[in-house]
Design a protein around this motif. Structure first.
Motif, PDB file in Angstrom:
ATOM      1  N   ALA A 187       0.844  -1.195   0.000  1.00  0.00           N
ATOM      2  CA  ALA A 187       0.000   0.000   0.000  1.00  0.00           C
ATOM      3  C   ALA A 187       0.876   1.239   0.000  1.00  0.00           C
ATOM      4  N   TYR A 188       0.389   2.289  -0.636  1.00  0.00           N
ATOM      5  CA  TYR A 188       1.100   3.552  -0.693  1.00  0.00           C
ATOM      6  C   TYR A 188       0.092   4.677  -0.482  1.00  0.00           C
ATOM      7  N   GLU A 189       0.313   5.501   0.536  1.00  0.00           N
ATOM      8  CA  GLU A 189      -0.618   6.582   0.872  1.00  0.00           C
ATOM      9  C   GLU A 189       0.152   7.891   1.005  1.00  0.00           C
ATOM     10  N   ILE A 190      -0.505   8.982   0.620  1.00  0.00           N
ATOM     11  CA  ILE A 190       0.045  10.320   0.817  1.00  0.00           C
ATOM     12  C   ILE A 190      -0.991  11.133   1.573  1.00  0.00           C
ATOM     13  N   GLU A 191      -0.556  11.777   2.656  1.00  0.00           N
ATOM     14  CA  GLU A 191      -1.451  12.625   3.436  1.00  0.00           C
ATOM     15  C   GLU A 191      -0.878  14.034   3.454  1.00  0.00           C
ATOM     16  N   ARG A 192      -1.658  14.972   2.970  1.00  0.00           N
ATOM     17  CA  ARG A 192      -1.222  16.371   2.924  1.00  0.00           C
ATOM     18  C   ARG A 192      -1.872  17.139   4.066  1.00  0.00           C
ATOM     19  N   GLU A 193      -1.112  18.102   4.604  1.00  0.00           N
ATOM     20  CA  GLU A 193      -1.625  18.932   5.691  1.00  0.00           C
ATOM     21  C   GLU A 193      -2.432  20.088   5.117  1.00  0.00           C
ATOM     22  N   ASP A 194      -3.736  20.040   5.300  1.00  0.00           N
ATOM     23  CA  ASP A 194      -4.592  21.167   4.965  1.00  0.00           C
ATOM     24  C   ASP A 194      -5.822  21.102   5.848  1.00  0.00           C
ATOM     25  N   ASN A 195      -6.604  22.151   5.827  1.00  0.00           N
ATOM     26  CA  ASN A 195      -7.756  22.259   6.707  1.00  0.00           C
ATOM     27  C   ASN A 195      -9.057  21.898   5.989  1.00  0.00           C
ATOM     28  N   ILE A 196      -8.964  21.292   4.811  1.00  0.00           N
ATOM     29  CA  ILE A 196     -10.150  20.981   4.022  1.00  0.00           C
ATOM     30  C   ILE A 196     -10.540  19.523   4.262  1.00  0.00           C
ATOM     31  N   PRO A 197     -11.774  19.294   4.733  1.00  0.00           N
ATOM     32  CA  PRO A 197     -12.209  17.904   4.934  1.00  0.00           C
ATOM     33  C   PRO A 197     -12.318  17.156   3.610  1.00  0.00           C
ATOM     34  N   LYS A 198     -11.859  15.922   3.607  1.00  0.00           N
ATOM     35  CA  LYS A 198     -11.935  15.087   2.402  1.00  0.00           C
ATOM     36  C   LYS A 198     -12.972  13.985   2.607  1.00  0.00           C
ATOM     37  N   VAL A 199     -13.512  13.474   1.505  1.00  0.00           N
ATOM     38  CA  VAL A 199     -14.484  12.393   1.577  1.00  0.00           C
ATOM     39  C   VAL A 199     -13.847  11.202   2.287  1.00  0.00           C
ATOM     40  N   GLY A 200     -14.551  10.676   3.265  1.00  0.00           N
ATOM     41  CA  GLY A 200     -14.056   9.539   4.030  1.00  0.00           C
ATOM     42  C   GLY A 200     -13.471   9.916   5.371  1.00  0.00           C
ATOM     43  N   ASP A 201     -13.110  11.191   5.568  1.00  0.00           N
ATOM     44  CA  ASP A 201     -12.566  11.615   6.858  1.00  0.00           C
ATOM     45  C   ASP A 201     -13.631  11.474   7.939  1.00  0.00           C
ATOM     46  N   ILE A 202     -13.197  11.085   9.137  1.00  0.00           N
ATOM     47  CA  ILE A 202     -14.108  10.908  10.270  1.00  0.00           C
ATOM     48  C   ILE A 202     -13.757  11.932  11.338  1.00  0.00           C
ATOM     49  N   GLN A 244     -18.885  11.261   9.401  1.00  0.00           N
ATOM     50  CA  GLN A 244     -17.952  10.983   8.314  1.00  0.00           C
ATOM     51  C   GLN A 244     -18.344  11.848   7.122  1.00  0.00           C
ATOM     52  N   VAL A 245     -17.357  12.420   6.452  1.00  0.00           N
ATOM     53  CA  VAL A 245     -17.599  13.287   5.299  1.00  0.00           C
ATOM     54  C   VAL A 245     -17.996  12.428   4.102  1.00  0.00           C
ATOM     55  N   VAL A 246     -19.142  12.765   3.477  1.00  0.00           N
ATOM     56  CA  VAL A 246     -19.592  12.051   2.279  1.00  0.00           C
ATOM     57  C   VAL A 246     -19.501  12.936   1.040  1.00  0.00           C
ATOM     58  N   LYS A 247     -19.386  14.259   1.238  1.00  0.00           N
ATOM     59  CA  LYS A 247     -19.241  15.187   0.125  1.00  0.00           C
ATOM     60  C   LYS A 247     -18.358  16.340   0.584  1.00  0.00           C
ATOM     61  N   ALA A 248     -17.311  16.616  -0.164  1.00  0.00           N
ATOM     62  CA  ALA A 248     -16.362  17.662   0.197  1.00  0.00           C
ATOM     63  C   ALA A 248     -17.017  19.042   0.097  1.00  0.00           C
ATOM     64  N   PRO A 249     -16.493  20.012   0.837  1.00  0.00           N
ATOM     65  CA  PRO A 249     -17.058  21.362   0.759  1.00  0.00           C
ATOM     66  C   PRO A 249     -16.807  21.997  -0.611  1.00  0.00           C
ATOM     67  N   ILE A 250     -17.769  22.799  -1.079  1.00  0.00           N
ATOM     68  CA  ILE A 250     -17.595  23.540  -2.330  1.00  0.00           C
ATOM     69  C   ILE A 250     -18.031  24.987  -2.125  1.00  0.00           C
ATOM     70  N   SER A 251     -17.316  25.889  -2.722  1.00  0.00           N
ATOM     71  CA  SER A 251     -17.512  27.342  -2.673  1.00  0.00           C
ATOM     72  C   SER A 251     -17.941  27.807  -1.287  1.00  0.00           C
ATOM     73  N   THR A 252     -19.191  28.202  -1.095  1.00  0.00           N
ATOM     74  CA  THR A 252     -19.619  28.761   0.191  1.00  0.00           C
ATOM     75  C   THR A 252     -20.247  27.716   1.111  1.00  0.00           C
ATOM     76  N   LYS A 253     -20.371  26.477   0.659  1.00  0.00           N
ATOM     77  CA  LYS A 253     -21.026  25.449   1.458  1.00  0.00           C
ATOM     78  C   LYS A 253     -20.005  24.573   2.173  1.00  0.00           C
ATOM     79  N   GLY A 254     -20.384  24.127   3.356  1.00  0.00           N
ATOM     80  CA  GLY A 254     -19.538  23.221   4.115  1.00  0.00           C
ATOM     81  C   GLY A 254     -19.689  21.794   3.616  1.00  0.00           C
ATOM     82  N   ALA A 255     -18.949  20.907   4.205  1.00  0.00           N
ATOM     83  CA  ALA A 255     -18.976  19.492   3.824  1.00  0.00           C
ATOM     84  C   ALA A 255     -20.326  18.868   4.199  1.00  0.00           C
TER      85      ALA A 255
END
Length: 175
Positions: free
Chosen positions: A15-30, A134-145
């Motif tokens: 397995a190979y994973e990359i995790e980047r440091e940012d404040n944006i929730p991604k799909v699958g994050d708990i 758990q995040v099922v849809k990432a945030p877009i423009s003015t809306k949250g996740a």
């Protein structure tokens, strides 16, 4: 800026994973979030998960992962009529003693399967209470996740779904 993870087995990459440091929730994050407010018109809750915008949680998505809270609410609701009236309490006790073992378990099952309506949600989930989402849809423009309490954690051969009664089997498992 990022963390990399490689899992090796006998010198081969599994397995190979990359995790980047940012404040944006991604799909699958708990996240363990906190309910900020409930909007009955939208039938939704807004949950603080530490992002710039609060996450959106629809009332129907609040129920799967919160069976303990719902059971506590149902038990409290079942106790209310008994506390109001001593006569109903004695009738309730008489009914329970008359029920056989199988009838008693049926009555208990019916009590547990009582449908929670959207009107009950504000009584169960209060602003300021913690909730696992758990995040099922990432945030877009003015809306949250968009989030749900129906948590699922995928693995190589298995998907852990702690609040679901569904059992599935991967076709990749040979024995």
């Amino acid at each position: 800026l990022e963390r990399r993870f490689v899992m090796l087995r006998n010198g081969r990459i599994e397995a190979y994973e990359i995790e980047r440091e940012d404040n944006i929730p991604k799909v699958g994050d708990i996240y363990l979030g906190r309910i900020v407010n409930l909007d009955p018109m939208l039938q939704a809750a807004f949950v603080d998960i530490g992002a710039q915008k609060n996450a959106f949680l629809h009332y129907h998505d609040m129920l799967p992962g919160n069976s303990e809270l719902i059971e506590e609410f149902q038990a409290a609701a079942d106790d209310l009529p008994q506390r109001k009236n001593d006569k109903s309490e004695t009738l309730s006790v008489k009914r329970r003693t008359r029920l056989s073992g199988s009838a008693r378990s049926k009555a208990e099952t019916q009590r547990r399967n009582r449908r929670i309506s959207t009107a009950d949600i504000p009584c169960i989930f209060k602003p300021g209470s913690d909730i696992l989402v758990q995040v099922v849809k990432a945030p877009i423009s003015t809306k949250g996740a968009r989030v749900t309490t129906d948590i699922s954690i995928p693995g190589r051969f298995l998907v852990l779904m702690p609040y679901s009664e569904h059992i599935g089997l991967s076709s990749r498992i040979e024995s």
